[in-house]
Design a protein around this motif. Structure first.
Motif, PDB file in Angstrom:
ATOM      1  N   MET A 162      -3.573   3.807   9.314  1.00 50.30           N
ATOM      2  CA  MET A 162      -2.847   4.743   8.460  1.00 50.30           C
ATOM      3  C   MET A 162      -1.848   3.992   7.576  1.00 50.30           C
ATOM      4  O   MET A 162      -1.739   4.263   6.385  1.00 50.30           O
ATOM      5  CB  MET A 162      -2.104   5.779   9.310  1.00 50.30           C
ATOM      6  N   THR A 163      -1.138   3.045   8.168  1.00 49.56           N
ATOM      7  CA  THR A 163      -0.160   2.251   7.416  1.00 49.56           C
ATOM      8  C   THR A 163      -0.843   1.469   6.306  1.00 49.56           C
ATOM      9  O   THR A 163      -0.362   1.416   5.167  1.00 49.56           O
ATOM     10  CB  THR A 163       0.597   1.309   8.358  1.00 49.56           C
ATOM     11  N   ARG A 164      -1.969   0.851   6.636  1.00 44.70           N
ATOM     12  CA  ARG A 164      -2.716   0.077   5.642  1.00 44.70           C
ATOM     13  C   ARG A 164      -3.184   0.961   4.490  1.00 44.70           C
ATOM     14  O   ARG A 164      -3.126   0.572   3.328  1.00 44.70           O
ATOM     15  CB  ARG A 164      -3.922  -0.577   6.313  1.00 44.70           C
ATOM     16  N   MET A 165      -3.651   2.170   4.808  1.00 49.84           N
ATOM     17  CA  MET A 165      -4.135   3.068   3.767  1.00 49.84           C
ATOM     18  C   MET A 165      -3.008   3.477   2.831  1.00 49.84           C
ATOM     19  O   MET A 165      -3.209   3.598   1.629  1.00 49.84           O
ATOM     20  CB  MET A 165      -4.775   4.303   4.389  1.00 49.84           C
ATOM     21  N   VAL A 166      -1.824   3.676   3.374  1.00 47.45           N
ATOM     22  CA  VAL A 166      -0.691   4.081   2.539  1.00 47.45           C
ATOM     23  C   VAL A 166      -0.210   2.911   1.692  1.00 47.45           C
ATOM     24  O   VAL A 166       0.034   3.055   0.493  1.00 47.45           O
ATOM     25  CB  VAL A 166       0.450   4.652   3.412  1.00 47.45           C
ATOM     26  N   THR A 167      -0.059   1.730   2.289  1.00 53.80           N
ATOM     27  CA  THR A 167       0.474   0.585   1.553  1.00 53.80           C
ATOM     28  C   THR A 167      -0.522   0.003   0.555  1.00 53.80           C
ATOM     29  O   THR A 167      -0.119  -0.497  -0.492  1.00 53.80           O
ATOM     30  CB  THR A 167       0.936  -0.527   2.508  1.00 53.80           C
ATOM     31  N   ASP A 168      -1.815   0.071   0.856  1.00 51.27           N
ATOM     32  CA  ASP A 168      -2.823  -0.492  -0.044  1.00 51.27           C
ATOM     33  C   ASP A 168      -3.214   0.468  -1.153  1.00 51.27           C
ATOM     34  O   ASP A 168      -3.968   0.092  -2.051  1.00 51.27           O
ATOM     35  CB  ASP A 168      -4.080  -0.898   0.733  1.00 51.27           C
ATOM     36  N   GLY A 169      -2.738   1.694  -1.095  1.00 50.91           N
ATOM     37  CA  GLY A 169      -3.073   2.656  -2.141  1.00 50.91           C
ATOM     38  C   GLY A 169      -4.525   3.092  -2.097  1.00 50.91           C
ATOM     39  O   GLY A 169      -5.148   3.263  -3.126  1.00 50.91           O
TER      40      GLY A 169
END
Length: 77
Positions: free
Chosen positions: A34-41
């Motif tokens: 989830m964090t990766r999806m938010v930070t990577d756009g």
């Protein structure tokens, strides 16, 4: 007759005693993704697809997550 028993243990000890599985690694993987999806756009479509696969939600629940992703990324799906 009424009997009261107080058990002093940690959540981990209670989980083990009841024979429940340790879902800590699953939770960590979920939060990391989830964090990766938010930070990577990542696109809202990919986010929505992940939510469909990982959580049993109705269309209304999925629409809420999609809207939240769009607001965080500034992209419209």
């Amino acid at each position: 007759m009424k009997v009261t028993v107080d058990i002093d243990c940690t959540p981990e000890e209670a989980r083990r005693f009841l024979g429940l599985p340790d879902l800590g690694p699953v939770h960590e993987a979920y939060v990391e993704r989830m964090t990766r999806m938010v930070t990577d756009g990542t696109s809202t479509e990919a986010f929505g697809e992940m939510m469909k696969n990982w959580g049993p939600m109705s269309d209304a629940g999925l629409a809420m997550w999609r809207q939240m992703a769009e607001q965080m990324t500034g992209k419209r799906g």
